[in-house]
Design an enzyme around this catalytic site. Sequence first.
Site, PDB file in Angstrom:
ATOM      1  N   GLY A 166       0.825  -1.202   0.000  1.00  0.00           N
ATOM      2  CA  GLY A 166       0.000   0.000   0.000  1.00  0.00           C
ATOM      3  C   GLY A 166       0.858   1.250   0.000  1.00  0.00           C
ATOM      4  O   GLY A 166       1.879   1.317   0.691  1.00  0.00           O
ATOM      5  N   HIS A 198     -21.404   7.542   5.371  1.00  0.00           N
ATOM      6  CA  HIS A 198     -21.223   9.001   5.367  1.00  0.00           C
ATOM      7  C   HIS A 198     -22.515   9.693   4.947  1.00  0.00           C
ATOM      8  O   HIS A 198     -23.127   9.318   3.953  1.00  0.00           O
ATOM      9  CB  HIS A 198     -20.100   9.364   4.391  1.00  0.00           C
ATOM     10  CG  HIS A 198     -19.539  10.721   4.615  1.00  0.00           C
ATOM     11  ND1 HIS A 198     -20.286  11.858   4.424  1.00  0.00           N
ATOM     12  CD2 HIS A 198     -18.325  11.137   5.020  1.00  0.00           C
ATOM     13  CE1 HIS A 198     -19.531  12.916   4.703  1.00  0.00           C
ATOM     14  NE2 HIS A 198     -18.339  12.502   5.064  1.00  0.00           N
ATOM     15  N   GLY A 207      -0.747   4.466   0.052  1.00  0.00           N
ATOM     16  CA  GLY A 207      -1.554   5.618   0.440  1.00  0.00           C
ATOM     17  C   GLY A 207      -0.782   6.409   1.480  1.00  0.00           C
ATOM     18  O   GLY A 207       0.438   6.250   1.618  1.00  0.00           O
ATOM     19  N   SER A 250     -17.785  16.537   0.437  1.00  0.00           N
ATOM     20  CA  SER A 250     -17.065  16.666   1.703  1.00  0.00           C
ATOM     21  C   SER A 250     -17.927  17.159   2.862  1.00  0.00           C
ATOM     22  O   SER A 250     -18.774  18.029   2.719  1.00  0.00           O
ATOM     23  CB  SER A 250     -15.913  17.643   1.523  1.00  0.00           C
ATOM     24  OG  SER A 250     -15.382  17.975   2.780  1.00  0.00           O
ATOM     25  N   ALA A 267      -0.658   6.100   4.642  1.00  0.00           N
ATOM     26  CA  ALA A 267      -0.011   5.249   5.637  1.00  0.00           C
ATOM     27  C   ALA A 267       1.214   4.561   5.035  1.00  0.00           C
ATOM     28  O   ALA A 267       2.320   4.641   5.582  1.00  0.00           O
ATOM     29  CB  ALA A 267      -1.003   4.218   6.166  1.00  0.00           C
ATOM     30  N   ARG A 285     -15.755   7.154  13.364  1.00  0.00           N
ATOM     31  CA  ARG A 285     -14.603   8.029  13.175  1.00  0.00           C
ATOM     32  C   ARG A 285     -15.062   9.472  12.997  1.00  0.00           C
ATOM     33  O   ARG A 285     -16.000   9.743  12.264  1.00  0.00           O
ATOM     34  CB  ARG A 285     -13.833   7.605  11.929  1.00  0.00           C
ATOM     35  CG  ARG A 285     -12.818   8.610  11.481  1.00  0.00           C
ATOM     36  CD  ARG A 285     -12.050   8.117  10.308  1.00  0.00           C
ATOM     37  NE  ARG A 285     -12.766   8.197   9.056  1.00  0.00           N
ATOM     38  CZ  ARG A 285     -12.765   9.282   8.268  1.00  0.00           C
ATOM     39  NH1 ARG A 285     -12.099  10.343   8.611  1.00  0.00           N
ATOM     40  NH2 ARG A 285     -13.419   9.266   7.129  1.00  0.00           N
ATOM     41  N   SER A 345      -8.818  10.694   9.961  1.00  0.00           N
ATOM     42  CA  SER A 345      -8.295   9.475   9.396  1.00  0.00           C
ATOM     43  C   SER A 345      -7.082   9.712   8.513  1.00  0.00           C
ATOM     44  O   SER A 345      -6.128   8.925   8.526  1.00  0.00           O
ATOM     45  CB  SER A 345      -9.447   8.782   8.691  1.00  0.00           C
ATOM     46  OG  SER A 345      -9.029   8.222   7.532  1.00  0.00           O
ATOM     47  N   ARG A 389     -21.079  11.957  12.054  1.00  0.00           N
ATOM     48  CA  ARG A 389     -21.570  11.278  10.851  1.00  0.00           C
ATOM     49  C   ARG A 389     -22.598  10.198  11.118  1.00  0.00           C
ATOM     50  O   ARG A 389     -23.587  10.092  10.396  1.00  0.00           O
ATOM     51  CB  ARG A 389     -20.380  10.655  10.118  1.00  0.00           C
ATOM     52  CG  ARG A 389     -19.502  11.719   9.563  1.00  0.00           C
ATOM     53  CD  ARG A 389     -18.325  11.146   8.854  1.00  0.00           C
ATOM     54  NE  ARG A 389     -17.535  12.265   8.362  1.00  0.00           N
ATOM     55  CZ  ARG A 389     -16.342  12.146   7.801  1.00  0.00           C
ATOM     56  NH1 ARG A 389     -15.801  10.958   7.676  1.00  0.00           N
ATOM     57  NH2 ARG A 389     -15.710  13.214   7.390  1.00  0.00           N
TER      58      ARG A 389
HETATM   59  C1  LIG Z   1     -13.875  10.043  -0.704  1.00  0.00           C
HETATM   60  C2  LIG Z   1     -13.174  10.035   0.606  1.00  0.00           C
HETATM   61  C3  LIG Z   1     -12.937  11.230   1.274  1.00  0.00           C
HETATM   62  C4  LIG Z   1     -12.275  11.237   2.497  1.00  0.00           C
HETATM   63  N1  LIG Z   1     -12.044  12.443   3.124  1.00  0.00           N
HETATM   64  C5  LIG Z   1     -11.344  12.451   4.281  1.00  0.00           C
HETATM   65  C6  LIG Z   1     -11.002  13.686   4.919  1.00  0.00           C
HETATM   66  O1  LIG Z   1     -11.346  14.771   4.440  1.00  0.00           O
HETATM   67  N2  LIG Z   1     -10.280  13.640   6.051  1.00  0.00           N
HETATM   68  C7  LIG Z   1      -9.877  12.463   6.608  1.00  0.00           C
HETATM   69  O2  LIG Z   1      -9.196  12.486   7.612  1.00  0.00           O
HETATM   70  N3  LIG Z   1     -10.164  11.286   6.022  1.00  0.00           N
HETATM   71  C8  LIG Z   1     -10.889  11.253   4.879  1.00  0.00           C
HETATM   72  N4  LIG Z   1     -11.184  10.051   4.286  1.00  0.00           N
HETATM   73  C9  LIG Z   1     -10.609   8.819   4.828  1.00  0.00           C
HETATM   74  C10 LIG Z   1      -9.149   8.727   4.453  1.00  0.00           C
HETATM   75  O3  LIG Z   1      -8.930   9.303   3.188  1.00  0.00           O
HETATM   76  C11 LIG Z   1      -8.643   7.302   4.407  1.00  0.00           C
HETATM   77  O4  LIG Z   1      -9.027   6.620   5.545  1.00  0.00           O
HETATM   78  C12 LIG Z   1      -7.125   7.258   4.350  1.00  0.00           C
HETATM   79  O5  LIG Z   1      -6.652   8.092   3.330  1.00  0.00           O
HETATM   80  C13 LIG Z   1      -6.639   5.853   4.167  1.00  0.00           C
HETATM   81  O6  LIG Z   1      -5.262   5.861   3.899  1.00  0.00           O
HETATM   82  P1  LIG Z   1      -4.469   4.507   3.772  1.00  0.00           P
HETATM   83  O7  LIG Z   1      -3.067   4.875   3.485  1.00  0.00           O
HETATM   84  O8  LIG Z   1      -4.743   3.664   4.949  1.00  0.00           O
HETATM   85  O9  LIG Z   1      -5.137   3.764   2.529  1.00  0.00           O
HETATM   86  P2  LIG Z   1      -5.258   4.154   0.926  1.00  0.00           P
HETATM   87  O10 LIG Z   1      -4.886   5.554   0.671  1.00  0.00           O
HETATM   88  O11 LIG Z   1      -6.586   3.678   0.525  1.00  0.00           O
HETATM   89  O12 LIG Z   1      -4.156   3.264   0.272  1.00  0.00           O
HETATM   90  C14 LIG Z   1      -4.283   1.887   0.123  1.00  0.00           C
HETATM   91  C15 LIG Z   1      -3.100   1.388  -0.646  1.00  0.00           C
HETATM   92  O13 LIG Z   1      -3.060  -0.026  -0.575  1.00  0.00           O
HETATM   93  C16 LIG Z   1      -2.886  -0.576  -1.861  1.00  0.00           C
HETATM   94  N5  LIG Z   1      -3.521  -1.885  -1.847  1.00  0.00           N
HETATM   95  C17 LIG Z   1      -4.749  -2.218  -1.404  1.00  0.00           C
HETATM   96  N6  LIG Z   1      -4.942  -3.535  -1.511  1.00  0.00           N
HETATM   97  C18 LIG Z   1      -3.818  -4.058  -2.016  1.00  0.00           C
HETATM   98  C19 LIG Z   1      -3.399  -5.384  -2.350  1.00  0.00           C
HETATM   99  N7  LIG Z   1      -4.185  -6.433  -2.146  1.00  0.00           N
HETATM  100  N8  LIG Z   1      -2.165  -5.533  -2.880  1.00  0.00           N
HETATM  101  C20 LIG Z   1      -1.338  -4.467  -3.086  1.00  0.00           C
HETATM  102  N9  LIG Z   1      -1.685  -3.214  -2.767  1.00  0.00           N
HETATM  103  C21 LIG Z   1      -2.906  -3.014  -2.240  1.00  0.00           C
HETATM  104  C22 LIG Z   1      -3.504   0.423  -2.801  1.00  0.00           C
HETATM  105  O14 LIG Z   1      -2.942   0.266  -4.086  1.00  0.00           O
HETATM  106  C23 LIG Z   1      -3.101   1.730  -2.138  1.00  0.00           C
HETATM  107  O15 LIG Z   1      -1.794   2.071  -2.525  1.00  0.00           O
HETATM  108  C24 LIG Z   1     -11.860  10.026   3.065  1.00  0.00           C
HETATM  109  C25 LIG Z   1     -12.102   8.828   2.397  1.00  0.00           C
HETATM  110  C26 LIG Z   1     -12.769   8.820   1.197  1.00  0.00           C
HETATM  111  C27 LIG Z   1     -13.050   7.515   0.530  1.00  0.00           C
END
Ligand SMILES: Cc1cc2nc3c(=O)[nH]c(=O)nc-3n(C[C@H](O)[C@H](O)[C@H](O)COP(=O)(O)OP(=O)(O)OC[C@H]3O[C@@H](n4cnc5c(N)ncnc54)[C@H](O)[C@@H]3O)c2cc1C
Lengths: 243, 642
Positions: B45, B271, B47, B289, B49, B440, B445, B335
């Site tokens: 991943g 949401h 993202g 948003s 994180a 949350r 997040s 929410r």
């Molecule tokens: C539309 C939307 C708006 C949001 N707005 C807000 C906000 O304003 N403020 C806030 O705090 N939070 C917000 N959130 C929540 C927040 O964005 C997410 O919880 C957070 O960004 C998650 O980050 P992450 O790094 O955990 O995962 P992600 O950013 O989802 O990254 C996941 C990663 O894992 C990889 N991956 C997944 N499965 C596999 C696999 N099987 N094999 C290999 N790679 C894989 C993907 O390719 C990606 O790179 C929002 C969420 C959404 C959906």
Amino acid sequence: MNFLLKIWRQPSPDSKGRLVSYSVTDISPDTSFLEMLDTLNESLVLKGEEPIAFDHDCREGICGQCGFMINGRAHGPLTHTTTCTLHMRSFQDKETIIVEPFRAAAFPVKKDLRVDRSALDKIIMAGGYISVRTGQAPEANSIPISSEAVEGAFDAAACIGCGACVASCKNASAALFTAAKISHLAQLPQGQIEHKKRTRKLVETADQLGFGACSNTGACEVECPQQISIGHIALMNQEYWKS
Amino acid sequence: METSHSYLRAKIPEGPLEEKWTNYKRNARLVSPANRSSYSVIVVGTGLAGSSAAASLAEMGYNVSTFCFQDSPRRAHSVAAQGGVNAAKNYQNDGDSIYRMFFDTLKGGDFRAREANVYRLAECSGHLIDQAVAQGVPFAREYSGYLNNRSFGGVQVSRTFYARGQTGQQLLLGAYQALMRQVHLGKVTSYTRHEMLDLVVKDGTAKGIIVRNLDTGAITRHAAHAVVLASGGFGKIFYLSTLAMGCNGSAIWRAHKRGALTACPSWTQIHPTCLPQSGTHQSKLTLMSESLRNDGRIWVPARLDEMRPPAAIPEDERDYYLERRYPAFGNLAPRDIASRAAKERIDAGFGVGPLKNAVYLDFKDAISKQGVEEVKKKYGNLFDMYEKITGVNAYAEPMKISPAAHFSMGGLWVDYELSTTVPGLFAIGEANFSDHGANRLGANSLLQACVDGYYILPYTLPHYLAGLSAEDRAISVDGPEFEVAEQEIREEVQRLTKIKGTRTVDDFHRVLGKLLYDYCGLSRSSTGLLEAIAKIDSLKKEFQEDVLIPGTPDRMNDELEKATRVADYLDIARQMCEDALTRNESCGAHFREEFQTSTGEAARNDAEFAFISCWRYGKNGSEMVREPLEFEYVKPTERSYK
Ligand SMILES: Cc1cc2nc3c(=O)[nH]c(=O)nc-3n(C[C@H](O)[C@H](O)[C@H](O)COP(=O)(O)OP(=O)(O)OC[C@H]3O[C@@H](n4cnc5c(N)ncnc54)[C@H](O)[C@@H]3O)c2cc1C
Ligand code: FES
């Protein structure tokens, strides 16, 4: 609504591709272009045929993963819109729509409408960052930054890296993409120290990757989903020649 | 479903709340700089994180490999977060503090999270803003040049930092650029369009992963000293959600099958402000948003048979139901509460739009007070997005919005060190269950994903590595564990593509999504959940016998890619229902119809359910293990936003 689609089919990077005709019927005008393709794909799958490969993920215009040429234009007939946020209401009933992959030497086709855009990552890799270590940094409010500077930086930083600028340029230049990153960082005090070196590295890397030169037609600006201005390119060029 | 009599412990450090993290860092083992390059870490991943963790670990000197399914790390779904990121900087001098942020988050989660974790999240929040600014994140500023803030749901201070409506994108670009810098320096190898399909475990510890190259179909093995799952949320299980098309639960589910426990998988945030369902063609429900609720007012017509367009309905015939029911928080109610209140009005027949499944979000008053330009400056890109998708100009008429699946509070269980129950396997970001409890708070997040990756894992993961024995330090992709895992994946993809049944993968996914939304969504009941479990079991059987995937597994095959995810979703859905069924209380987003107050609010039961439900995988159903929640510093109270 009903449409006749002529879609580029190419099974693999080194095979020959061709346009194949498909008709789709009974599509609601509120369907997005990609959802229309989903419908077509589902019908192909049910016939046991391979669905059309295309890139997409967020489907809300921000991840930059979608994009192909629709009737000769990157992301289709609307300006400043990604393919995923384009809806069928923007087309005429019974229209013939030609769908092809982004074409550029630096974007080889992988399959059908899916191209390899990893060259854009390589441009960023060459120096599209501020070399600060993670984990610690001075108090955020210790350097005030004018609201205009931040908004200007944001305008450039908003780039989603879709590659539409490259695809809509007759020279397949990545000038808008590259200039946007240079300009984003140059407008912030934190980005200034590395500015000269960054400009040189990014411009040279784009050249080496096979992107063409910019001849200032402005075609890219029209298609850019984030409305990034070609003014950034002028600044990049000035800076490049200085460095 | 069985319940185990053992308990899980989270390894919370000693000392007063404010000193726990400092104490942990003081005592954590270190790896000397010269030795770091002999350790490899896999991060699944990219993202917020994953990128933040990978960049930080690579800077420290470890060898890192990252994996993502998109064609660039920059496209992870963090990119779509619009509204903002919270931090207890108290720049507004409006009474904020680390303690208040801690309390708001704990209360927002309906007292179903660990005090120590939540406190640490608040404690690290300020540093994140410092670091993001240093990376070039263009957060909004006041005319003075100092950072600006806004408010988000469930709090009474302004602690949200934002970059127009693209905060997630800007934070992610900061982390992505830090990551690309390390790729350039040769410290990170980035594998894009690679999907993790299995975790390899040897002698009880994580040793690597099996991945499939989505462009070529090639299946390969990767070994490391530690594996970090940062694979994001699995809300796409509902089919219609605010998530990206590729978001999946496969990485965590496959780790679960290899021994990592999950926690509270059914806690899903629905949401309140998303685009409504408008027919059968939709593939997602785009989020509008939450920040819009700062200035937009939510209402439905007060009359059941209302036919007039919104502008023609006079003020006294509108029901601003959030302001009516929750006067203290009004449109900024949290929410879970805002979504349930919308559902209540829609179910009662007051919904608007052609399917009567939406409510109005109205900017009329904001525009008349502040002017169009001011509203445009704050939300311009959101209004543009709304117009692009719906064809409607929201400056002229109210938006129509509706609740949609959005965020997974549940995920892999982790202890204070973000370690799962499999040593060497860590889970960060939305993939773990951690800090948000049963609901949350907005803008917490992005923060959690960044704090896990930039601030916590860089201490806890080296602590693990430094404790490895000489024997554990030898890594290799040879050996029976890798052999078996790889073979199983090869057989699985062969089997799926050979079924050649009559129904598409999307067809199954849509049926599953609707089932889950109806029975394990905004409101749940024991009869409904039991029915859902039976239906999921038969849907799974049909899927295994009747799915139709054209082509072969040894090349790019988008239908196969979706099929492996849906296969896991079917299992996850079942466990979600088991989880919801065994929690005989309502808390946060988990609303059991049998357990509500006389005014229709969630009735929590602290005497019996002050614990985290953790699940161990079993072929014939999951087994529950508890992690008791102890509240030393705050007294759980009834969560009131009136
Ligand atoms: C539309 C939307 C708006 C949001 N707005 C807000 C906000 O304003 N403020 C806030 O705090 N939070 C917000 N959130 C929540 C927040 O964005 C997410 O919880 C957070 O960004 C998650 O980050 P992450 O790094 O955990 O995962 P992600 O950013 O989802 O990254 C996941 C990663 O894992 C990889 N991956 C997944 N499965 C596999 C696999 N099987 N094999 C290999 N790679 C894989 C993907 O390719 C990606 O790179 C929002 C969420 C959404 C959906
Ligand atoms: S799919 Fe993300 S921008 Fe189009």
